[in-house]
Design an enzyme around this catalytic site. Structure first.
Site, PDB file in Angstrom:
ATOM      1  N   MET A 134       0.837  -1.199   0.000  1.00 51.89           N
ATOM      2  CA  MET A 134       0.000   0.000   0.000  1.00 51.89           C
ATOM      3  C   MET A 134       0.875   1.253   0.000  1.00 51.89           C
ATOM      4  O   MET A 134       2.049   1.211   0.367  1.00 51.89           O
ATOM      5  CB  MET A 134      -0.928   0.005   1.215  1.00 51.89           C
ATOM      6  CG  MET A 134      -0.228   0.081   2.552  1.00 51.89           C
ATOM      7  SD  MET A 134      -1.215  -0.535   3.939  1.00 51.89           S
ATOM      8  CE  MET A 134      -0.967  -2.311   3.757  1.00 51.89           C
ATOM      9  N   CYS A 135       0.273   2.318  -0.470  1.00 50.38           N
ATOM     10  CA  CYS A 135       0.903   3.633  -0.445  1.00 50.38           C
ATOM     11  C   CYS A 135       2.288   3.563  -1.124  1.00 50.38           C
ATOM     12  O   CYS A 135       2.438   2.953  -2.178  1.00 50.38           O
ATOM     13  CB  CYS A 135       0.990   4.119   0.995  1.00 50.38           C
ATOM     14  SG  CYS A 135       1.098   5.912   1.176  1.00 50.38           S
ATOM     15  N   GLY A 136       3.309   4.145  -0.533  1.00 54.26           N
ATOM     16  CA  GLY A 136       4.631   4.197  -1.153  1.00 54.26           C
ATOM     17  C   GLY A 136       5.330   2.865  -1.281  1.00 54.26           C
ATOM     18  O   GLY A 136       6.296   2.737  -2.037  1.00 54.26           O
ATOM     19  N   THR A 138       4.436   0.381  -2.816  1.00 56.48           N
ATOM     20  CA  THR A 138       4.323  -0.134  -4.184  1.00 56.48           C
ATOM     21  C   THR A 138       5.590   0.158  -4.996  1.00 56.48           C
ATOM     22  O   THR A 138       5.923  -0.589  -5.918  1.00 56.48           O
ATOM     23  CB  THR A 138       3.112   0.489  -4.910  1.00 56.48           C
ATOM     24  OG1 THR A 138       3.228   1.918  -4.883  1.00 56.48           O
ATOM     25  CG2 THR A 138       1.805   0.088  -4.249  1.00 56.48           C
ATOM     26  N   THR A 191      -3.169  -1.060  -2.900  1.00 51.73           N
ATOM     27  CA  THR A 191      -4.174  -0.030  -2.636  1.00 51.73           C
ATOM     28  C   THR A 191      -3.444   1.281  -2.339  1.00 51.73           C
ATOM     29  O   THR A 191      -2.352   1.256  -1.748  1.00 51.73           O
ATOM     30  CB  THR A 191      -5.113  -0.430  -1.476  1.00 51.73           C
ATOM     31  OG1 THR A 191      -6.202   0.500  -1.390  1.00 51.73           O
ATOM     32  CG2 THR A 191      -4.383  -0.472  -0.145  1.00 51.73           C
TER      33      THR A 191
END
Length: 219
Positions: A134-136, A138, A191
């Site tokens: 999730m968020c950074g 990725t 996400t």
């Protein structure tokens, strides 16, 4: 089923984003899935004062000790984890992924993922065990796996990190924070979380969906 949650410290400015970690625990508990947290036993990049938003130059903190603050008493070192004991891997966000799990904060597009973290991600992928991020976080998946597969699909929101994702051969899917995107071929679910909104309820929905899809991939 036993899920590994990789932490990078405690606090969005120099470690894991606490809200994303807690919402991940909540979703895993909701679906009745066991998990173990782990982190690297080494010094973090620097210590960030979350009150005045300045770096504490004289203070040195350990990633594992900081992660233990939100480890719920079930935390191990990364060195003590074997992928044989894991059915899947979850990576919460927070600036710690850029400062502690990689050198993105220094090198930007030329960054590399920490070798032990990179090995963990690659080993999970090559073992066909699902990964959720999730968020950074990725961005770490993109760097580690962008050359492992011809078509890696990860999501973002508000075009956050789009350039670096595309530079690492990622097909970027724009979604909102209530959603999760499933790359079925590569068994990866992502996400946006705080990349899309500051509304914690919307982030909760997205992380819940990510975890649900992630568990379905495990089977």
């Amino acid at each position: 089923m036993n899920i590994g949650v990789l932490l990078s410290g405690c606090g969005v400015g120099d470690g894991s984003q606490i809200e994303e970690v807690i919402l991940t625990y909540l979703a895993l508990d909701k679906y009745g899935v066991d998990y173990i947290c782990f982190a690297q036993d080494k010094s973090q990049y620097h210590t960030f004062n979350h009150l005045n938003e300045k770096v504490e130059e004289s203070e040195n903190r350990n990633i594992l000790k900081e992660s233990a603050r939100i480890g719920r008493g079930r935390i191990k070192t990364l060195d003590d984890i074997s992928i044989d004991e894991l059915d899947g891997l979850v990576l919460p966000g927070g600036v710690g992924v850029f400062k502690n799990l990689s050198n993105y904060i220094l090198e930007k597009e030329n960054f590399v993922v920490d070798k032990d973290v990179d090995k963990l991600i690659k080993d999970m992928y090559l073992s066909k065990k699902p990964i959720a991020a999730m968020c950074g976080a990725t961005v770490l998946i993109a760097k580690s796996l962008g050359n492992e597969t011809k078509q890696l699909e990860l999501c973002t929101s508000n075009n956050a990190h789009r350039k670096i994702l595309e530079m690492n051969n990622v097909t970027v899917k724009e979604v909102n924070s209530r959603e999760a995107y499933v790359d079925i071929q590569n068994r990866i679910v992502t996400t946006p979380a705080f990349l899309g909104t500051q509304n914690l309820y919307e982030i909760k929905i997205g992380i819940d969906r990510m975890v649900r899809e992630f568990i379905e991939l495990i089977g």
